[in-house]
Design a protein around this motif. Structure first.
Motif, PDB file in Angstrom:
ATOM      1  N   GLY A   1      23.906  56.898 -22.704  1.00  0.00           N
ATOM      2  CA  GLY A   1      22.888  56.849 -23.740  1.00  0.00           C
ATOM      3  C   GLY A   1      22.582  55.455 -24.234  1.00  0.00           C
ATOM      4  N   GLN A   2      23.400  54.467 -23.895  1.00  0.00           N
ATOM      5  CA  GLN A   2      23.159  53.096 -24.359  1.00  0.00           C
ATOM      6  C   GLN A   2      22.819  52.147 -23.204  1.00  0.00           C
ATOM      7  N   VAL A   3      23.262  52.477 -22.011  1.00  0.00           N
ATOM      8  CA  VAL A   3      23.033  51.628 -20.855  1.00  0.00           C
ATOM      9  C   VAL A   3      22.387  52.463 -19.757  1.00  0.00           C
ATOM     10  N   VAL A   4      21.291  51.961 -19.199  1.00  0.00           N
ATOM     11  CA  VAL A   4      20.537  52.677 -18.179  1.00  0.00           C
ATOM     12  C   VAL A   4      20.525  51.853 -16.900  1.00  0.00           C
ATOM     13  N   ARG A   5      20.955  52.444 -15.805  1.00  0.00           N
ATOM     14  CA  ARG A   5      20.909  51.748 -14.512  1.00  0.00           C
ATOM     15  C   ARG A   5      19.468  51.695 -14.010  1.00  0.00           C
ATOM     16  N   CYS A   6      19.079  50.529 -13.513  1.00  0.00           N
ATOM     17  CA  CYS A   6      17.699  50.338 -13.057  1.00  0.00           C
ATOM     18  C   CYS A   6      17.683  49.515 -11.777  1.00  0.00           C
ATOM     19  N   HIS A   7      16.481  49.190 -11.343  1.00  0.00           N
ATOM     20  CA  HIS A   7      16.274  48.416 -10.130  1.00  0.00           C
ATOM     21  C   HIS A   7      15.420  47.194 -10.477  1.00  0.00           C
ATOM     22  N   LYS A   8      15.943  46.022 -10.189  1.00  0.00           N
ATOM     23  CA  LYS A   8      15.258  44.781 -10.576  1.00  0.00           C
ATOM     24  C   LYS A   8      13.826  44.729 -10.063  1.00  0.00           C
ATOM     25  N   LEU A   9      13.641  45.132  -8.821  1.00  0.00           N
ATOM     26  CA  LEU A   9      12.311  45.036  -8.222  1.00  0.00           C
ATOM     27  C   LEU A   9      11.307  45.862  -9.011  1.00  0.00           C
ATOM     28  N   ALA A  10      11.698  47.068  -9.424  1.00  0.00           N
ATOM     29  CA  ALA A  10      10.785  47.917 -10.188  1.00  0.00           C
ATOM     30  C   ALA A  10      10.484  47.294 -11.548  1.00  0.00           C
ATOM     31  N   LEU A  11      11.513  46.808 -12.242  1.00  0.00           N
ATOM     32  CA  LEU A  11      11.317  46.229 -13.574  1.00  0.00           C
ATOM     33  C   LEU A  11      10.436  44.984 -13.505  1.00  0.00           C
ATOM     34  N   CYS A  12      10.717  44.114 -12.523  1.00  0.00           N
ATOM     35  CA  CYS A  12       9.961  42.857 -12.423  1.00  0.00           C
ATOM     36  C   CYS A  12       8.523  43.078 -11.996  1.00  0.00           C
ATOM     37  N   SER A  13       8.246  44.195 -11.338  1.00  0.00           N
ATOM     38  CA  SER A  13       6.892  44.444 -10.866  1.00  0.00           C
ATOM     39  C   SER A  13       5.943  44.838 -11.984  1.00  0.00           C
ATOM     40  N   ALA A  14       6.485  45.176 -13.165  1.00  0.00           N
ATOM     41  CA  ALA A  14       5.619  45.667 -14.243  1.00  0.00           C
ATOM     42  C   ALA A  14       5.836  44.977 -15.581  1.00  0.00           C
ATOM     43  N   SER A  15       6.961  44.285 -15.755  1.00  0.00           N
ATOM     44  CA  SER A  15       7.301  43.725 -17.060  1.00  0.00           C
ATOM     45  C   SER A  15       7.480  42.215 -16.971  1.00  0.00           C
ATOM     46  N   GLY A  16       6.694  41.497 -17.771  1.00  0.00           N
ATOM     47  CA  GLY A  16       6.870  40.052 -17.839  1.00  0.00           C
ATOM     48  C   GLY A  16       8.210  39.661 -18.415  1.00  0.00           C
ATOM     49  N   TYR A  17       8.713  40.478 -19.358  1.00  0.00           N
ATOM     50  CA  TYR A  17      10.022  40.196 -19.961  1.00  0.00           C
ATOM     51  C   TYR A  17      11.126  40.234 -18.904  1.00  0.00           C
TER      52      TYR A  17
ATOM     53  N   VAL B   1      14.971  63.018   3.748  1.00  0.00           N
ATOM     54  CA  VAL B   1      13.861  62.277   3.166  1.00  0.00           C
ATOM     55  C   VAL B   1      13.006  63.227   2.338  1.00  0.00           C
ATOM     56  N   PRO B   2      12.777  62.906   1.050  1.00  0.00           N
ATOM     57  CA  PRO B   2      11.968  63.798   0.212  1.00  0.00           C
ATOM     58  C   PRO B   2      10.532  63.867   0.697  1.00  0.00           C
ATOM     59  N   ASP B   3       9.882  64.965   0.369  1.00  0.00           N
ATOM     60  CA  ASP B   3       8.485  65.146   0.778  1.00  0.00           C
ATOM     61  C   ASP B   3       7.585  64.091   0.153  1.00  0.00           C
ATOM     62  N   GLU B   4       7.828  63.772  -1.132  1.00  0.00           N
ATOM     63  CA  GLU B   4       7.039  62.752  -1.819  1.00  0.00           C
ATOM     64  C   GLU B   4       7.951  61.573  -2.138  1.00  0.00           C
ATOM     65  N   LEU B   5       7.867  60.554  -1.320  1.00  0.00           N
ATOM     66  CA  LEU B   5       8.739  59.393  -1.466  1.00  0.00           C
ATOM     67  C   LEU B   5       7.998  58.273  -2.175  1.00  0.00           C
ATOM     68  N   SER B   6       8.526  57.860  -3.336  1.00  0.00           N
ATOM     69  CA  SER B   6       7.939  56.773  -4.110  1.00  0.00           C
ATOM     70  C   SER B   6       9.024  56.220  -5.019  1.00  0.00           C
ATOM     71  N   LEU B   7       8.662  55.226  -5.819  1.00  0.00           N
ATOM     72  CA  LEU B   7       9.637  54.669  -6.758  1.00  0.00           C
ATOM     73  C   LEU B   7      10.157  55.721  -7.733  1.00  0.00           C
ATOM     74  N   LEU B   8       9.331  56.713  -8.046  1.00  0.00           N
ATOM     75  CA  LEU B   8       9.764  57.756  -8.979  1.00  0.00           C
ATOM     76  C   LEU B   8      10.993  58.490  -8.480  1.00  0.00           C
ATOM     77  N   TYR B   9      11.188  58.535  -7.168  1.00  0.00           N
ATOM     78  CA  TYR B   9      12.369  59.202  -6.624  1.00  0.00           C
ATOM     79  C   TYR B   9      13.648  58.516  -7.110  1.00  0.00           C
ATOM     80  N   PHE B  10      13.597  57.196  -7.292  1.00  0.00           N
ATOM     81  CA  PHE B  10      14.788  56.447  -7.662  1.00  0.00           C
ATOM     82  C   PHE B  10      14.984  56.339  -9.178  1.00  0.00           C
ATOM     83  N   LEU B  11      14.050  56.853  -9.955  1.00  0.00           N
ATOM     84  CA  LEU B  11      14.181  56.796 -11.408  1.00  0.00           C
ATOM     85  C   LEU B  11      15.390  57.616 -11.854  1.00  0.00           C
ATOM     86  N   GLY B  12      16.322  56.959 -12.535  1.00  0.00           N
ATOM     87  CA  GLY B  12      17.508  57.633 -13.030  1.00  0.00           C
ATOM     88  C   GLY B  12      18.588  57.851 -11.992  1.00  0.00           C
TER      89      GLY B  12
END
Length: 202
Positions: free
Chosen positions: A103-119, A56-67
């Protein structure tokens, strides 16, 4: 000389540690208890299990899962945001074979995207999405970025491969300006603002 009979007239009683007769109802002879497990066996098993567990990382947040690919459940395609047509020379890296083009397709997490973007919220939770999912739609959907308006200046300012990573950092960083502040400058500020408007970033 024969041993004297016991008090009840029988032979000598067996030693106290001799195995006794089978208990009533038992069909097999009793076995002597095996050796007790070594005290260190349980400790070794626990140590092996702990070694296999993720750290478990010392600082656990959504940023850990970025990328990262862990728990990713969708992908965002960057190529069509500037009006490129899938299958054209500009987006030839994706041949619809199911292989992600770097470079054209980026893996993401629906929960993170939906929490900040109306689109993205409307895309993943809009009408018909649940029905399509129940009908057997792809489990790992790929989302296109919204097309840019027909404005040459905006199209010149918005470069998705450069700006979308900043957008993701902002989203995964809890929509805190300080997460991307050091990376925003006069060269990308207008494009970043335009992309935020297109994605309806909250």
């Amino acid at each position: 000389t024969e041993a004297p009979p016991t008090a009840d007239g029988g032979a000598d009683a067996p030693p106290a540690d001799a195995p006794g007769p089978n208990p009533p109802g038992s069909s097999s002879p009793q076995k002597a208890p095996g050796p007790a497990p070594a005290a260190g066996d349980d400790t070794d098993d626990e140590a092996a299990a702990e070694a296999q567990a993720p750290q478990v990382p010392d600082e656990l947040s959504l940023l850990y899962f970025l990328g990262r690919k862990e728990l990713a459940d969708c992908a965002v395609r960057l190529s069509s945001a500037a009006g490129e047509v899938p299958g054209s020379a500009a987006s030839a890296g994706d041949d619809n074979s199911g292989e992600l083009a770097e470079g054209q397709v980026v893996r993401c997490h629906k929960l993170a995207l939906c929490s900040a973007s109306g689109y993205f919220f409307k895309h993943f939770l809009g009408e018909g999405v649940a029905a399509a999912r129940n009908a057997g739609a792809e489990a790992f959907p790929t989302v296109e970025l919204p097309p840019l308006p027909q404005d040459e200046e905006i199209r010149r300012q918005v470069h998705p491969p450069t700006l979308f990573p900043l957008v993701l950092s902002f989203i995964y960083g809890g929509q805190r300006w300080e997460t991307i502040e050091a990376d925003v400058n006069e060269d990308n500020a207008m494009g970043l603002f335009a992309m935020g408007e297109l994605l309806q970033i909250k």
